[in-house]
Design an enzyme around this catalytic site. Sequence first.
Site, PDB file in Angstrom:
ATOM      1  N   GLU A 166       0.851  -1.277  -0.113  1.00 24.31           N
ATOM      2  CA  GLU A 166      -0.096   0.060   0.025  1.00 24.31           C
ATOM      3  C   GLU A 166       0.882   1.033  -0.046  1.00 24.31           C
ATOM      4  O   GLU A 166       1.996   1.133   0.332  1.00 24.31           O
ATOM      5  CB  GLU A 166      -1.034  -0.015   1.218  1.00 24.31           C
ATOM      6  CG  GLU A 166      -1.939  -1.155   1.149  1.00 24.31           C
ATOM      7  CD  GLU A 166      -2.512  -1.364  -0.166  1.00 24.31           C
ATOM      8  OE1 GLU A 166      -2.940  -0.307  -0.848  1.00 24.31           O
ATOM      9  OE2 GLU A 166      -3.148  -2.593  -0.467  1.00 24.31           O
ATOM     10  N   ASP A 287       9.986   9.103 -32.257  1.00 27.91           N
ATOM     11  CA  ASP A 287      10.243  10.341 -31.366  1.00 27.91           C
ATOM     12  C   ASP A 287      11.525  10.090 -30.816  1.00 27.91           C
ATOM     13  O   ASP A 287      11.789   9.009 -30.432  1.00 27.91           O
ATOM     14  CB  ASP A 287       9.145  10.193 -30.264  1.00 27.91           C
ATOM     15  CG  ASP A 287       9.432  11.565 -29.314  1.00 27.91           C
ATOM     16  OD1 ASP A 287       9.627  12.740 -29.748  1.00 27.91           O
ATOM     17  OD2 ASP A 287       9.193  11.500 -27.972  1.00 27.91           O
ATOM     18  N   ASP A 423       6.298   9.243 -24.878  1.00 25.52           N
ATOM     19  CA  ASP A 423       7.039   8.909 -26.076  1.00 25.52           C
ATOM     20  C   ASP A 423       6.289   8.539 -27.202  1.00 25.52           C
ATOM     21  O   ASP A 423       6.447   8.657 -28.311  1.00 25.52           O
ATOM     22  CB  ASP A 423       8.118   8.203 -25.756  1.00 25.52           C
ATOM     23  CG  ASP A 423       8.909   8.882 -24.391  1.00 25.52           C
ATOM     24  OD1 ASP A 423       9.664   9.989 -24.519  1.00 25.52           O
ATOM     25  OD2 ASP A 423       8.969   7.915 -23.348  1.00 25.52           O
TER      26      ASP A 423
END
Length: 455
Positions: A166, A287, A423
């Site tokens: 958690e 990219d 990206d």
Amino acid sequence: MEELERRRRTNLLAKYRPYNKQREFHRAGAKYRERLFMAGNQLGKTLAGAAEAAMHLSGRYPDWWDGYRFKKPVVMIAGSESYELTRDGVQRLMIGPPMSEEDWGTGYLPKADILDYTRRSGVSQALDSVTVRHVSGKASTLLFKAYEQGRGKWQANTVDYVWFDEEPPEDVYLEGITRTNATNGLVTVTFTPLNGMSAVVQRYVLPGSDAGAATRTVTTMTIEDAEHYSPEERQRIIDSYPAHEKEARTKGVPALGSGRIFPVAEEDIKVTPFEIPKHWVQIGGIDFGWDHPTAGAALAWDRDADVMYVTKVYRQREATPIVHAAALKAWGIWLPWSWPHDGNNDMAAGPNLASQYRAQSLNLLPEKATFEDGGNSVEAGLMDMLDRMITGRWKVFSTCPEWFEEFRLYHRKNGKVVKEMDDVISASRYALMMKRFAKVKPSNTGWAFTDRKVV
């Protein structure tokens, strides 16, 4: 038969066989010091954390294990939000049902390896520490803690491994890292991101210019990756959650609210892969990157219906144009590639990026990506993509998990696009901008299209 059943129940670790996403999480430990396993509810994230913790404590690594291996006994801290939650979650999976002492030893720590334990006062059946037999003949130590103590209670120990089950507060998380500095130990976190884009989540998914990002990684797991659910059970679970929690609880996506750039249901754009019709045109987008990944996306355009399909994606960081070009050329040397303005940088220090990729025979278009009017606005490209998603004219093959990872986290902060972990989406946006140069796949795939001629 009774003895076989006893051995099965008291050596659960021997039967652990991870799902693909759990295996990916484990494998990442061999490369990254800090790992986040971000997943929906009840998908197996805590179970994976418990199984790995038991391996490190006992030294019992299965033959298939390709994650990190400690070569000696370890000191480990494992904790959750409160001592009650630590007892009912981490302790239960490691030791066994907390309220049934006769069943202690039926968790992921083999019963034969539990040498001793100490109890925590004030919390019924909660343990403070466990001494674990290690295959070396020596002993490991497991310490249970809780975030409610605050960071001060995490300061006493130097440890080899910290497991946060958690999401911890940022100060507790940073203290956990500090406990491992002297040993160069590992830190793992397993949770469902119900707190949205918190500081701990941002540390992993939006690190910015933080140099430490190179030592961190995140594994995401959705309900589709949970192999123990049938399709009908998955749908029933998805339908049971309110809309504002659905993606966090079933896909492990931080709640981004109105900040999401694409507020569209994933199921509305995801499609099963199919063979691209021969008359459809295709184009690739790239990219460029180094610290952030270099990414590629292939788009197929059904011009009759004006629908764009993202069919293939690629993403890899810290590799040269030679490596990236080799991977992308495998999609077809004929495929035209759209590229961003930074590929046309100053050549005074050497060949620019576009020239380097052309030297590797990647079929880059002559000019950088622009719209037909010559503009290259990011916002215009994103709005074009969003408009297509809303009107059913943008689809993504289900075999493009990297695209969906970015789609889930892509958001704005203070009205501006957060340029992190985008990206593959950027690569697909460049391809969309230059769709007018998309080509039909030639019947003779040995042909290569250059800027001016066919060879």
